[in-house]
Design an enzyme around this catalytic site. Structure first.
Site, PDB file in Angstrom:
ATOM      1  N   ARG A 120      -4.584 -11.274  31.637  1.00 50.04           N
ATOM      2  CA  ARG A 120      -4.452 -12.679  32.040  1.00 50.04           C
ATOM      3  C   ARG A 120      -2.991 -13.078  32.173  1.00 50.04           C
ATOM      4  O   ARG A 120      -2.639 -13.932  32.980  1.00 50.04           O
ATOM      5  CB  ARG A 120      -5.171 -13.560  31.014  1.00 50.04           C
ATOM      6  N   HIS A 172      -8.844  -7.884  14.464  1.00 55.42           N
ATOM      7  CA  HIS A 172      -8.064  -8.998  14.990  1.00 55.42           C
ATOM      8  C   HIS A 172      -7.842 -10.047  13.905  1.00 55.42           C
ATOM      9  O   HIS A 172      -8.768 -10.365  13.148  1.00 55.42           O
ATOM     10  CB  HIS A 172      -8.786  -9.667  16.165  1.00 55.42           C
TER      11      HIS A 172
END
Length: 217
Positions: A93, A169
């Site tokens: 992105r 994460h």
């Protein structure tokens, strides 16, 4: 170091305009410590497609770990995310720190569509929650450098069945969240403690137990 006594942890450099990355801060705090009889070796990876995998392969070669866990930052997530699957897609992105922004490119040309973590993620989640840490199982590691590294890790270890590996994460640190109003955060010291608990569980439990009919605990 021996192959059965080393635990490799990796974190990432800051990226996307941030001044810090809690994944490296939390991992670095564990460097040189011992967890369940394993010596922790921490390595910092660049947030750059390709270069990150080169650094990871060097770390794997140097340490020959019994367990390898890569850790990354997932801004916007409120819990520690134990990743289940890495997919063979780079689809960025934003540009990485080297200015690369691949779109719909395989991590490994001709590689399988996906790899599953070989960590006992359900047992790790249970251990974290019982210790009071926010934890979840995640079904996506995204398609940026975190997934790139996760897939590359599992691909590099595909023939070494004795080496278990996966990806975790972490949320933003409080300092980062202050620059992103409304974003959840987790103190780096808390994240470090959570990683220790998760890794203890990963070393204690070989694989998640399954209930009759294929359901998992």
């Amino acid at each position: 170091m021996t192959a059965t006594r080393t635990l490799l942890l990796t974190g990432f450099q800051a990226f996307g305009g941030e001044q810090e990355n809690p994944s490296w801060q939390a991992v670095a705090a564990l460097h040189g410590t011992r967890i369940a009889g394993h010596r922790v070796v921490a390595r910092e990876l660049p947030v750059a497609f390709g270069d990150a995998l080169k650094a990871l392969r060097v770390a794997l070669r140097d340490t020959r770990p019994a367990l390898a866990v890569c850790v990354g930052q997932a801004g916007g997530r409120a819990q520690i995310s134990l990743e289940r699957v890495a997919i063979n897609v780079d689809d960025a992105r934003i540009p990485d720190n080297a200015g690369k922004q691949p779109v719909d490119v395989p991590v490994v040309t001709g590689g399988p569509a996906a790899y599953f973590a070989t960590l006992p993620i359900k047992a790790m989640r249970q251990a974290l929650q019982e210790a009071g840490f926010p934890a979840e199982i995640s079904q996506t590691a995204g398609t940026f450098v975190c997934n790139h590294v996760f897939y590359g890790l599992m691909h590099a270890l595909r023939a070494q069945r004795h080496v278990r590996a996966g990806f975790i994460h972490l949320p933003y640190s409080p300092a980062q969240a202050a620059r992103h109003p409304g974003a959840p955060s987790l103190a780096v010291e808390t994240a470090t403690g959570a990683l220790r608990i998760a890794l203890q569980a990963a070393l204690r439990v070989r694989e998640d137990a399954r209930l009759p009919g294929g359901a998992e605990h």
